[in-house]
Design a protein around this motif. Structure first.
Motif, PDB file in Angstrom:
ATOM      1  N   GLU A 160       0.835  -1.324  -0.028  1.00 23.68           N
ATOM      2  CA  GLU A 160       0.133   0.020   0.256  1.00 23.68           C
ATOM      3  C   GLU A 160       0.855   1.293   0.129  1.00 23.68           C
ATOM      4  OE1 GLU A 160      -2.770  -0.343   3.500  1.00 23.68           O
ATOM      5  OE2 GLU A 160      -3.676  -2.243   2.488  1.00 23.68           O
ATOM      6  N   TYR A 161       1.769   1.333   0.995  1.00 22.83           N
ATOM      7  CA  TYR A 161       2.831   2.538   0.817  1.00 22.83           C
ATOM      8  C   TYR A 161       3.479   2.610  -0.746  1.00 22.83           C
ATOM      9  CZ  TYR A 161       6.614   5.603   1.937  1.00 22.83           C
ATOM     10  OH  TYR A 161       7.410   6.717   2.271  1.00 22.83           O
ATOM     11  N   GLN A 162       3.838   1.609  -1.157  1.00 21.42           N
ATOM     12  CA  GLN A 162       4.617   1.529  -2.498  1.00 21.42           C
ATOM     13  C   GLN A 162       3.672   2.292  -3.578  1.00 21.42           C
ATOM     14  OE1 GLN A 162       6.095  -2.247  -2.959  1.00 21.42           O
ATOM     15  NE2 GLN A 162       8.043  -1.776  -1.988  1.00 21.42           N
ATOM     16  N   GLU A 163       2.584   1.701  -3.437  1.00 26.94           N
ATOM     17  CA  GLU A 163       1.330   2.240  -4.442  1.00 26.94           C
ATOM     18  C   GLU A 163       1.079   3.748  -4.189  1.00 26.94           C
ATOM     19  OE1 GLU A 163      -2.132  -0.144  -3.846  1.00 26.94           O
ATOM     20  OE2 GLU A 163      -1.326  -1.970  -4.714  1.00 26.94           O
ATOM     21  N   GLU A 164       1.118   4.134  -3.070  1.00 28.39           N
ATOM     22  CA  GLU A 164       0.991   5.749  -2.789  1.00 28.39           C
ATOM     23  C   GLU A 164       2.047   6.567  -3.060  1.00 28.39           C
ATOM     24  OE1 GLU A 164      -0.955   6.727   1.186  1.00 28.39           O
ATOM     25  OE2 GLU A 164      -2.065   4.482   1.048  1.00 28.39           O
ATOM     26  N   ASN A 165       3.302   6.071  -2.739  1.00 29.74           N
ATOM     27  CA  ASN A 165       4.556   6.793  -2.613  1.00 29.74           C
ATOM     28  C   ASN A 165       5.612   6.653  -3.621  1.00 29.74           C
ATOM     29  OD1 ASN A 165       4.087   8.533  -0.148  1.00 29.74           O
ATOM     30  ND2 ASN A 165       3.725   6.444   0.367  1.00 29.74           N
ATOM     31  N   ASN A 166       5.608   5.170  -4.228  1.00 32.49           N
ATOM     32  CA  ASN A 166       6.812   4.717  -5.116  1.00 32.49           C
ATOM     33  C   ASN A 166       6.475   4.615  -6.467  1.00 32.49           C
ATOM     34  OD1 ASN A 166       8.296   2.914  -2.404  1.00 32.49           O
ATOM     35  ND2 ASN A 166       8.328   5.107  -2.530  1.00 32.49           N
ATOM     36  N   THR A 167       5.075   4.839  -7.088  1.00 35.03           N
ATOM     37  CA  THR A 167       5.013   4.539  -8.343  1.00 35.03           C
ATOM     38  C   THR A 167       5.246   5.507  -9.584  1.00 35.03           C
ATOM     39  OG1 THR A 167       2.488   5.160  -7.970  1.00 35.03           O
ATOM     40  CG2 THR A 167       3.133   2.754  -7.807  1.00 35.03           C
ATOM     41  N   LEU A 168       5.258   6.977  -9.195  1.00 36.24           N
ATOM     42  CA  LEU A 168       5.732   8.025  -9.683  1.00 36.24           C
ATOM     43  C   LEU A 168       6.988   8.715  -9.049  1.00 36.24           C
ATOM     44  CD1 LEU A 168       2.171   9.585 -10.744  1.00 36.24           C
ATOM     45  CD2 LEU A 168       3.534   8.270 -12.172  1.00 36.24           C
ATOM     46  N   SER A 169       7.616   9.264 -10.117  1.00 37.30           N
ATOM     47  CA  SER A 169       8.590  10.039  -9.538  1.00 37.30           C
ATOM     48  C   SER A 169       8.443  11.236  -9.287  1.00 37.30           C
ATOM     49  CB  SER A 169       9.877  10.186 -10.513  1.00 37.30           C
ATOM     50  OG  SER A 169       9.530  11.051 -11.718  1.00 37.30           O
ATOM     51  N   LEU A 170       9.126  12.151  -8.447  1.00 41.89           N
ATOM     52  CA  LEU A 170       9.170  13.636  -8.059  1.00 41.89           C
ATOM     53  C   LEU A 170       8.369  14.335  -9.451  1.00 41.89           C
ATOM     54  CD1 LEU A 170      11.897  14.279  -5.957  1.00 41.89           C
ATOM     55  CD2 LEU A 170       9.636  13.885  -5.048  1.00 41.89           C
ATOM     56  N   ASP A 171       8.957  13.974 -10.541  1.00 41.98           N
ATOM     57  CA  ASP A 171       8.373  14.706 -11.765  1.00 41.98           C
ATOM     58  C   ASP A 171       7.324  14.024 -12.717  1.00 41.98           C
ATOM     59  OD1 ASP A 171      10.547  16.831 -11.926  1.00 41.98           O
ATOM     60  OD2 ASP A 171      11.871  15.484 -12.266  1.00 41.98           O
ATOM     61  N   GLY A 172       6.821  13.108 -11.988  1.00 41.25           N
ATOM     62  CA  GLY A 172       5.478  12.468 -12.519  1.00 41.25           C
ATOM     63  C   GLY A 172       5.738  11.234 -13.620  1.00 41.25           C
ATOM     64  N   LYS A 173       6.956  10.705 -13.461  1.00 43.28           N
ATOM     65  CA  LYS A 173       7.323   9.562 -14.340  1.00 43.28           C
ATOM     66  C   LYS A 173       7.206   8.209 -13.751  1.00 43.28           C
ATOM     67  CE  LYS A 173      11.159  12.689 -16.483  1.00 43.28           C
ATOM     68  NZ  LYS A 173      10.594  12.948 -17.555  1.00 43.28           N
ATOM     69  N   GLY A 176       7.926   1.936 -12.641  1.00 41.10           N
ATOM     70  CA  GLY A 176       7.699   0.523 -13.198  1.00 41.10           C
ATOM     71  C   GLY A 176       7.725  -0.394 -12.016  1.00 41.10           C
ATOM     72  N   LEU A 177       7.443   0.012 -10.790  1.00 42.08           N
ATOM     73  CA  LEU A 177       7.509  -0.685  -9.559  1.00 42.08           C
ATOM     74  C   LEU A 177       6.476  -1.754  -9.900  1.00 42.08           C
ATOM     75  CD1 LEU A 177       8.956  -1.257  -6.783  1.00 42.08           C
ATOM     76  CD2 LEU A 177       7.144   0.347  -5.821  1.00 42.08           C
ATOM     77  N   LEU A 178       5.165  -1.199  -9.673  1.00 47.49           N
ATOM     78  CA  LEU A 178       3.963  -2.230  -9.477  1.00 47.49           C
ATOM     79  C   LEU A 178       3.274  -2.445 -10.861  1.00 47.49           C
ATOM     80  CD1 LEU A 178       2.550  -0.710  -6.404  1.00 47.49           C
ATOM     81  CD2 LEU A 178       4.227  -2.885  -6.282  1.00 47.49           C
ATOM     82  N   LYS A 179       3.565  -3.540 -11.404  1.00 43.37           N
ATOM     83  CA  LYS A 179       2.727  -3.695 -12.863  1.00 43.37           C
ATOM     84  C   LYS A 179       1.743  -5.174 -12.564  1.00 43.37           C
ATOM     85  CE  LYS A 179       5.820  -1.473 -16.059  1.00 43.37           C
ATOM     86  NZ  LYS A 179       6.270  -1.798 -16.943  1.00 43.37           N
TER      87      LYS A 179
END
Length: 179
Positions: A160-173, A176-179
């Motif tokens: 859940e944390y990764q889905e909220e915080n780690n799927t997009l970079s600071l620039d919105g890119k 590829g973490l959760l596919k």
């Protein structure tokens, strides 16, 4: 400054003694990322290959950058009596638990909660420099905070944390973490 085509035994010995390293990446546009890394998370696999285990944190810039631009630089600094800075330059890929090479690479590391991906760097240049301007520090120990936090979250909380915080970079890119 001295240039090498790969990591020799002196470099490997130096790298393995360091308690911290830095990683730098950049997409074609947007922010440049540099991050300190520690713990038992890096392995030199040969003169031209380094892998490191990336644990979950506040953002996931490295993975996002590598999807767009595979350039990566790793840097180590000696903080003890013998000064040295060593940089390894090359191109890297992110390996996720869903990838076929994951098991082979993950077994190189201790079982660690909060894992995110392994970055696999193909080294094409090693550069050493004096490090005379790097201050002296005493190593006290690795922090346990990240591991305790990951343990408290558990696998579902981590996802859940990764889905909220780690799927997009600071620039919105995308990362590829959760596919």
């Amino acid at each position: 400054m001295v240039r090498f085509e790969g990591i020799d035994e002196r470099h490997r010995s130096f790298i393995e003694k360091q308690q911290m390293f830095f990683v730098a990446t950049a997409a074609h546009e947007g922010r440049v990322n540099i991050a300190p890394k520690g713990m038992d998370s890096l392995r030199v696999l040969g003169p031209n290959r380094i892998v490191w285990l990336n644990l979950t944190g506040a953002e996931n810039e490295t993975a996002a950058h590598l999807l767009e631009n595979p350039r990566m630089t790793l840097m180590w600094c000696s903080f003890d009596r013998k000064p040295l800075i060593l940089r390894a330059y090359g191109k890297a890929t992110s390996v996720h638990p869903r990838n076929s090479e994951w098991d082979e690479l993950y077994r190189l590391f201790p079982d660690t909660p909060g894992l995110r991906q392994i970055h696999d760097l193909s080294v094409d240049l090693v550069l050493t420099s004096c490090g005379y301007g790097v201050p002296l520090y005493d190593f006290i120990g690795q922090r346990k905070t990240l591991i305790k936090w990951a343990d408290r979250l558990g696998s579902e909380g981590m996802r859940e944390y990764q889905e909220e915080n780690n799927t997009l970079s600071l620039d919105g890119k995308p990362t590829g973490l959760l596919k």
